[in-house]
Scaffold this motif. Structure first.
Motif, mmCIF file in Angstrom:
data_model
loop_
_atom_site.group_PDB
_atom_site.id
_atom_site.type_symbol
_atom_site.label_atom_id
_atom_site.label_comp_id
_atom_site.label_asym_id
_atom_site.label_seq_id
_atom_site.Cartn_x
_atom_site.Cartn_y
_atom_site.Cartn_z
ATOM 1 N N ALA A 1 -2.230 11.838 -27.820
ATOM 2 C CA ALA A 1 -1.582 10.507 -27.834
ATOM 3 C C ALA A 1 -0.533 10.714 -27.326
ATOM 4 N N ASP A 2 0.272 12.471 -27.186
ATOM 5 C CA ASP A 2 1.663 12.140 -26.022
ATOM 6 C C ASP A 2 0.758 11.982 -24.622
ATOM 7 N N GLN A 3 0.275 12.844 -24.222
ATOM 8 C CA GLN A 3 -0.902 12.491 -23.276
ATOM 9 C C GLN A 3 -1.009 11.209 -22.338
ATOM 10 N N LEU A 4 -1.557 10.054 -23.438
ATOM 11 C CA LEU A 4 -2.037 8.762 -23.354
ATOM 12 C C LEU A 4 -1.186 8.643 -22.794
ATOM 13 N N ASP A 5 0.369 8.878 -23.729
ATOM 14 C CA ASP A 5 1.295 7.478 -23.886
ATOM 15 C C ASP A 5 1.927 8.008 -22.249
ATOM 16 N N ASP A 6 2.119 9.211 -21.511
ATOM 17 C CA ASP A 6 3.126 9.475 -20.858
ATOM 18 C C ASP A 6 1.845 8.583 -19.618
ATOM 19 N N VAL A 7 0.306 8.952 -19.543
ATOM 20 C CA VAL A 7 -0.103 8.558 -18.118
ATOM 21 C C VAL A 7 -0.502 6.794 -17.924
ATOM 22 N N LEU A 8 -0.275 6.155 -19.353
ATOM 23 C CA LEU A 8 -0.451 4.190 -18.962
ATOM 24 C C LEU A 8 1.706 4.499 -18.328
ATOM 25 N N LEU A 9 2.115 5.349 -18.959
ATOM 26 C CA LEU A 9 4.010 4.835 -18.117
ATOM 27 C C LEU A 9 3.549 5.005 -15.879
ATOM 28 N N ASP A 10 3.041 5.819 -16.670
ATOM 29 C CA ASP A 10 2.671 6.271 -14.565
ATOM 30 C C ASP A 10 2.080 5.546 -14.355
ATOM 31 N N LEU A 11 1.019 4.787 -14.542
ATOM 32 C CA LEU A 11 0.184 4.636 -14.880
ATOM 33 C C LEU A 11 0.146 2.894 -13.790
ATOM 34 N N ARG A 12 1.767 2.462 -14.509
ATOM 35 C CA ARG A 12 2.220 1.064 -14.075
ATOM 36 C C ARG A 12 3.217 1.008 -12.179
#
Length: 416
Positions: A166-177
């Motif tokens: 979940a932490d990885q997904l959170d970081d990735v979704l922020l970066d993909l913006r």
């Protein structure tokens, strides 16, 4: 207007790196490493790479073990490959983000976060390390690009496996913006990730989460009738969902081998409405031989779209297969977590670059025949030819090999 890509893996690498703020030393190391990584035969570990690359074993180890601010920003380079693919028109901007884990065998007493993980190939728990990977998948042509890879941490102080995901997904979704023109349709994952922490993380970013329910999922029908005039809270539910009786579901499609049903139901575990899609396998006599239950947190999403997006998730499994079979994902001989993750990033970045080159040659994903084995063989042929010509003082004539009718650089390639 689409930006054309240059021809060749190294030219594409330089084009991608030009979009990432790198130091000169970082750019030089990546250029040296990737000039031979695809061409190296045998095990793709640091010792074997040093025999072909223009740098020593200690130099490669030192770079891969780095975790200070001077380390390679692998995530930014991965995102640059995705931006390049979108801007050049090789993939559609409409993508889904898939997350999955892959088991890697690893021995030794000093390897970081060595533990017992599920090995799907052996269908049992084995001792080794686990890779958690996020990949963007083009919805139209199902072309997959890795955007993040991490090692699952073990130990009493480490968060649970799902909390780390979940932490990885959170970081990735922020970066993909930060990726221009990217249109993220949903996040997809297999049934192991169908937990509350994952649902809350994805929906917190305003995206649908698509996954698979277990067969004993606690779901309830929503009450749609008139509410009686009485004291108390209005009736909200109308019985538990029984997957052996789908009369209250809507039939979406039916073939000789498959029936698809859908309904908006209430998930007791997550206290939210979800779109449930039941896919029944039908035998020769019309009997139901099995079923799977998919879901989407976006209740307005059509059932056929839920199925299509979930099935596109399988492309991440092909990433794991090619990384292990052809690019030495399991050949890592580094023991620290930064070193292990850097080795995986090199492997998956190589695959991203190879896919970019294959898409460029095929002029898009519609006509793509992607064979990583053939690209690896051709890279070895090119490296061998360069060495031979340099010994004969004929390096300037290497470009002629590309245009010879006999195609010597394609020696040993399989017919498409």
């Amino acid at each position: 207007m689409n930006t054309p890509l240059p021809m060749g893996l190294m030219a594409i690498l330089q084009y991608v790196l030009s979009a990432v703020p790198l130091r000169k030393t970082q750019r030089n190391f990546l250029t040296v490493l990737f000039s031979v990584f695809l061409a190296v035969p045998g095990r793709l570990n640091v010792l074997n790479l040093s025999r072909y690359a223009a740098c020593s074993e200690s130099t490669i180890r030192r770079w891969l073990h780095r975790s200070d601010p001077g380390a390679i920003p692998w995530g930014a380079v991965h995102r640059a490959t995705v931006s390049t693919a979108i801007e050049s028109g090789l993939i559609s901007p409409l993508c889904v983000l898939a997350i999955d884990a892959s088991f890697h065998r690893k021995s030794g007493q000093h390897t970081a976060h060595l533990g017992s993980f599920w090995n799907g190939c052996a269908a049992r728990t084995e001792r080794g390390i686990e890779q958690s990977c996020c990949a963007l998948i083009d919805v139209q042509h199902r072309q997959a690009f890795t955007v993040d890879v991490r090692q699952t941490r073990t130990g009493s102080e480490a968060p649970s496996r799902l909390e780390q995901a979940a932490d990885q997904l959170d970081d990735v979704l922020l970066d993909l913006r930060t990726v221009p023109r990217l249109d993220l349709a949903a996040v997809v994952a297999d049934g192991n990730y169908a937990k509350e922490s994952m649902v809350e993380t994805v929906t917190g970013h305003g995206l649908p989460f698509i996954s698979r329910f277990p067969r004993n999922a606690n779901l309830k029908y929503l009450y749609t009738g008139e509410h009686p005039r009485r004291r108390g809270r209005p009736k909200k539910f109308d019985g538990r969902v029984d997957f052996s009786d789908l009369q209250r579901f809507d039939l979406v499609s039916e073939t000789s081998t498959e029936r698809v049903w859908t309904q908006v139901v209430w998930s007791v575990q997550w206290a939210r409405e979800v779109r449930a899609v039941v896919i029944q396998q039908v035998g020769k006599k019309g009997q139901v031989t099995g079923y799977a239950v998919l879901f989407s947190t976006a209740v307005t999403m059509p059932a056929h779209e839920v199925m299509a997006l979930y099935r596109s998730r399988f492309e991440i499994e092909l990433i794991f297969r090619d990384a292990k079979q052809f690019l030495g994902s399991q050949d890592v001989q580094l023991r620290s977590q930064p070193g292990i993750e850097a080795h995986w990033n090199v492997v998956l970045l190589t695959m991203n670059l190879c896919r970019l080159e294959a898409l460029r040659a095929a002029e898009g994903g519609q006509n793509l025949v992607f064979s990583l084995e053939d690209m690896k063989r051709r890279a070895y042929n090119a490296l061998l030819a360069q060495v031979i010509l340099s010994k004969l003082d004929l390096s300037a004539r290497f470009e002629e090999l590309e245009h010879l009718p006999s195609s010597p650089l394609n020696f040993g390639l399989k017919a498409a």
